[in-house]
Design a protein around this motif. Structure first.
Motif, PDB file in Angstrom:
ATOM      1  N   TYR A   1      56.020 -56.722  75.618  1.00 19.43           N
ATOM      2  CA  TYR A   1      55.713 -57.309  76.917  1.00 19.43           C
ATOM      3  C   TYR A   1      56.762 -56.881  77.932  1.00 19.43           C
ATOM      4  N   ARG A   2      56.298 -56.426  79.086  1.00 15.99           N
ATOM      5  CA  ARG A   2      57.211 -56.056  80.161  1.00 15.99           C
ATOM      6  C   ARG A   2      56.653 -56.547  81.501  1.00 15.99           C
ATOM      7  N   THR A   3      57.546 -56.983  82.358  1.00 16.31           N
ATOM      8  CA  THR A   3      57.171 -57.502  83.668  1.00 16.31           C
ATOM      9  C   THR A   3      57.446 -56.453  84.745  1.00 16.31           C
ATOM     10  N   TYR A   4      56.462 -56.241  85.631  1.00 14.35           N
ATOM     11  CA  TYR A   4      56.598 -55.281  86.719  1.00 14.35           C
ATOM     12  C   TYR A   4      56.088 -55.890  88.021  1.00 14.35           C
ATOM     13  N   SER A   5      56.811 -55.647  89.096  1.00 10.73           N
ATOM     14  CA  SER A   5      56.425 -56.182  90.406  1.00 10.73           C
ATOM     15  C   SER A   5      55.199 -55.445  90.944  1.00 10.73           C
ATOM     16  N   ILE A   6      54.389 -56.181  91.658  1.00 16.08           N
ATOM     17  CA  ILE A   6      53.225 -55.610  92.331  1.00 16.08           C
ATOM     18  C   ILE A   6      53.710 -54.860  93.573  1.00 16.08           C
ATOM     19  N   CYS A   7      53.202 -53.646  93.770  1.00 11.81           N
ATOM     20  CA  CYS A   7      53.612 -52.872  94.951  1.00 11.81           C
ATOM     21  C   CYS A   7      52.462 -52.645  95.929  1.00 11.81           C
ATOM     22  N   SER A   8      51.242 -53.046  95.550  1.00 11.96           N
ATOM     23  CA  SER A   8      50.114 -52.881  96.467  1.00 11.96           C
ATOM     24  C   SER A   8      50.251 -53.828  97.648  1.00 11.96           C
ATOM     25  N   GLN A   9      49.542 -53.507  98.718  1.00 11.67           N
ATOM     26  CA  GLN A   9      49.552 -54.353  99.907  1.00 11.67           C
ATOM     27  C   GLN A   9      48.310 -55.232  99.901  1.00 11.67           C
ATOM     28  N   LYS A  10      48.432 -56.373 100.506  1.00 12.12           N
ATOM     29  CA  LYS A  10      47.426 -57.417 100.358  1.00 12.12           C
ATOM     30  C   LYS A  10      46.037 -56.969 100.801  1.00 12.12           C
ATOM     31  N   HIS A  11      45.944 -56.073 101.774  1.00  6.98           N
ATOM     32  CA  HIS A  11      44.632 -55.649 102.248  1.00  6.98           C
ATOM     33  C   HIS A  11      43.963 -54.642 101.314  1.00  6.98           C
ATOM     34  N   GLU A  12      44.686 -54.161 100.305  1.00  4.55           N
ATOM     35  CA  GLU A  12      44.101 -53.236  99.338  1.00  4.55           C
ATOM     36  C   GLU A  12      43.293 -54.003  98.297  1.00  4.55           C
ATOM     37  N   SER A  13      42.270 -53.361  97.753  1.00  4.73           N
ATOM     38  CA  SER A  13      41.333 -54.085  96.878  1.00  4.73           C
ATOM     39  C   SER A  13      41.796 -54.175  95.432  1.00  4.73           C
ATOM     40  N   ASN A  14      42.682 -53.280  95.013  1.00  7.50           N
ATOM     41  CA  ASN A  14      43.148 -53.278  93.625  1.00  7.50           C
ATOM     42  C   ASN A  14      44.626 -53.660  93.550  1.00  7.50           C
ATOM     43  N   ILE A  15      45.138 -53.754  92.333  1.00 11.96           N
ATOM     44  CA  ILE A  15      46.550 -54.082  92.127  1.00 11.96           C
ATOM     45  C   ILE A  15      47.287 -52.840  91.637  1.00 11.96           C
ATOM     46  N   LYS A  16      48.434 -52.583  92.244  1.00  9.57           N
ATOM     47  CA  LYS A  16      49.281 -51.460  91.846  1.00  9.57           C
ATOM     48  C   LYS A  16      50.641 -51.989  91.410  1.00  9.57           C
ATOM     49  N   ILE A  17      51.234 -51.319  90.428  1.00  7.00           N
ATOM     50  CA  ILE A  17      52.613 -51.606  90.030  1.00  7.00           C
ATOM     51  C   ILE A  17      53.382 -50.291  89.991  1.00  7.00           C
ATOM     52  N   ALA A  18      54.684 -50.364  90.171  1.00  5.16           N
ATOM     53  CA  ALA A  18      55.534 -49.182  90.057  1.00  5.16           C
ATOM     54  C   ALA A  18      56.430 -49.348  88.838  1.00  5.16           C
ATOM     55  N   VAL A  19      56.526 -48.303  88.035  1.00  4.41           N
ATOM     56  CA  VAL A  19      57.322 -48.356  86.805  1.00  4.41           C
ATOM     57  C   VAL A  19      58.332 -47.220  86.828  1.00  4.41           C
ATOM     58  N   LYS A  20      59.604 -47.590  86.822  1.00  5.24           N
ATOM     59  CA  LYS A  20      60.685 -46.599  86.810  1.00  5.24           C
ATOM     60  C   LYS A  20      61.237 -46.468  85.396  1.00  5.24           C
ATOM     61  N   ARG A  21      61.485 -45.239  84.982  1.00  6.37           N
ATOM     62  CA  ARG A  21      62.060 -45.015  83.660  1.00  6.37           C
ATOM     63  C   ARG A  21      63.414 -45.709  83.524  1.00  6.37           C
ATOM     64  N   VAL A  22      63.628 -46.326  82.386  1.00  5.47           N
ATOM     65  CA  VAL A  22      64.930 -46.876  82.029  1.00  5.47           C
ATOM     66  C   VAL A  22      65.458 -46.053  80.864  1.00  5.47           C
ATOM     67  N   VAL A  23      66.709 -45.643  80.921  1.00  2.26           N
ATOM     68  CA  VAL A  23      67.283 -44.842  79.840  1.00  2.26           C
ATOM     69  C   VAL A  23      67.179 -45.624  78.529  1.00  2.26           C
ATOM     70  N   GLY A  24      66.501 -45.052  77.564  1.00  2.61           N
ATOM     71  CA  GLY A  24      66.313 -45.720  76.284  1.00  2.61           C
ATOM     72  C   GLY A  24      65.235 -46.790  76.294  1.00  2.61           C
ATOM     73  N   GLY A  25      64.564 -46.938  77.434  1.00  2.69           N
ATOM     74  CA  GLY A  25      63.538 -47.975  77.547  1.00  2.69           C
ATOM     75  C   GLY A  25      62.223 -47.540  76.908  1.00  2.69           C
ATOM     76  N   LEU A  26      61.797 -48.233  75.871  1.00  2.00           N
ATOM     77  CA  LEU A  26      60.597 -47.852  75.134  1.00  2.00           C
ATOM     78  C   LEU A  26      59.360 -47.872  76.012  1.00  2.00           C
ATOM     79  N   ILE A  27      59.127 -48.982  76.724  1.00  4.00           N
ATOM     80  CA  ILE A  27      57.880 -49.154  77.459  1.00  4.00           C
ATOM     81  C   ILE A  27      57.863 -48.353  78.755  1.00  4.00           C
ATOM     82  N   SER A  28      58.958 -48.372  79.507  1.00  7.61           N
ATOM     83  CA  SER A  28      58.969 -47.644  80.784  1.00  7.61           C
ATOM     84  C   SER A  28      58.767 -46.148  80.567  1.00  7.61           C
ATOM     85  N   ASN A  29      59.357 -45.605  79.506  1.00  4.66           N
ATOM     86  CA  ASN A  29      59.168 -44.189  79.206  1.00  4.66           C
ATOM     87  C   ASN A  29      57.760 -43.917  78.684  1.00  4.66           C
ATOM     88  N   TRP A  30      57.230 -44.828  77.883  1.00  6.92           N
ATOM     89  CA  TRP A  30      55.865 -44.683  77.362  1.00  6.92           C
ATOM     90  C   TRP A  30      54.863 -44.667  78.510  1.00  6.92           C
TER      91      TRP A  30
END
Length: 361
Positions: free
Chosen positions: A55-84
């Motif tokens: 389980y990993r938590t990511y902030s929403i980066c989409s803007q409210k007027h957009e119809s879908n949800i977007k998230i941004a994921v930055k690689r973390v050194v040694g991070g299993l999920i962010s790299n995956w």
């Protein structure tokens, strides 16, 4: 599937920088209500890799007027999920996503000329980008100031999108870029953020502005510098909202007690009556040095959780009987605490029997 998570389709994967991507999830009309969000909130992903759930938590980066949800994921050194995610996720994939949560938000106001100041460090721009873009479009009288700290220009997430907003709302958005590992034309842009830099920004651009809200998201060290400076500038702390990616070590403990009497002041055997998805389970264990969440997971219960640091709030439950001690809390507000909500990842049992439910959110 856990009731907090829904399987969503990835309909776009956009390369943001050389070490970050944007995932766009399709939100059908059926899911619109469940995934209605406030700019600044986050979602949790449930990722299955070789039969193990992560389980990993990511902030929403989409803007409210957009119809879908977007998230941004930055690689973390040694991070299993962010790299995956950066390497493996593609259009057409389906990922389990929690419904939005978090209080790093601001109320919408159409008529009053609100003034907002933001401090972002690295990927801390993600929820702030959602806030700025949403409010520029929905609050036509609002004015926004952004101080954005990065190592180099190539690592700036949402750089082109921010500059597009700047050009579109040229009189309402002011951006200060600061780079710690490269030299730029203006001295204020070079090096790490400091009290001197913040004071200079205030004196040159924000000195006579009555700020309505200040949002701060980034590394703990950066947050500490900014908060100290805002205190020196006599900014009312009620105007400041912070979002953390890591827990701090000096958070105070808090005991949560129900109205019912404690059963045993020094118990050796511990019992939990736990309700999850309508099913009650009795859990027995002997070591209250482990958190409630760890005890529940060890007993194979399907408990929703993510950060395990007391930040995301996904593992919250309502204490119905008994007493626990919560070591840290960055997710629950006073109203939640009054209603006996706890973070199971941070809570330790203090009486030999407690009762809690995950079915009240």
């Amino acid at each position: 599937m856990n009731q907090l998570f829904k399987k969503l389709e990835v309909i776009d994967v956009e390369k943001l920088t050389d070490n970050s991507v944007i995932l766009e999830f399709f939100i059908s009309n059926v899911m619109k209500k469940k995934f209605n969000y406030f700019p600044g909130q986050f979602v949790t992903l449930e990722i299955d890799i070789e039969g193990k759930k992560h389980y990993r938590t990511y902030s929403i980066c989409s803007q409210k007027h957009e119809s879908n949800i977007k998230i941004a994921v930055k690689r973390v050194v040694g991070g299993l999920i962010s790299n995956w995610i950066n390497e493996k996720v593609k259009i057409g994939d389906h990922i389990k996503v929690s419904m939005p949560a978090g209080d790093f938000v601001a109320k919408k106001n159409y008529s009053i000329q609100k003034k907002y100041l933001y401090f972002a460090g690295g990927s801390g721009i993600t929820p702030i980008f959602s806030l700025i873009g949403s409010k520029l479009n929905s609050e036509p009288n609002s004015i926004h100031y952004l101080v954005f700290c990065n190592t180099t220009q190539s690592q700036v997430m949402f750089k082109s999108q921010l500059l597009d907003l700047k050009n579109k709302f040229i009189s309402r958005l002011v951006i200060f870029f600061i780079f710690s590992e490269e030299n730029n034309e203006f001295d204020i842009q070079n090096g790490f953020i400091s009290k001197n830099k913040i004071q200079l920004i205030f004196s040159s651009s924000i000195n006579n502005v009555d700020l309505d809200k200040i949002f701060l998201c980034g590394p703990v060290g950066m947050q500490s510098i900014v908060l100290d400076c805002l205190k020196q500038l006599k900014i009312n702390k009620s105007k400041i909202k912070t979002e953390s990616f890591k827990s701090e070590n000096n958070l105070k403990t808090k005991k949560i007690v129900t109205d019912k009497k404690s059963i045993d002041a020094n118990p050796k055997d511990f019992k939990m009556i736990v309700k999850v998805n309508g099913v009650k389970t009795l859990v027995n264990y002997q070591n209250n040095e482990v958190s409630l969440l760890k005890a529940l997971l060890k007993n194979k219960l399907n408990i929703p959780y993510s950060c395990t640091n007391g930040i995301c709030g996904i593992c919250r439950a309502k204490l119905l009987d008994g007493q626990v001690e919560m070591k840290s809390n960055k997710a629950l507000d006073k109203s939640d605490l009054r209603r006996n909500f706890i973070l199971t990842c941070q809570s330790h049992q203090q009486t030999n029997q407690i009762s809690l439910t995950f079915d009240e959110r």
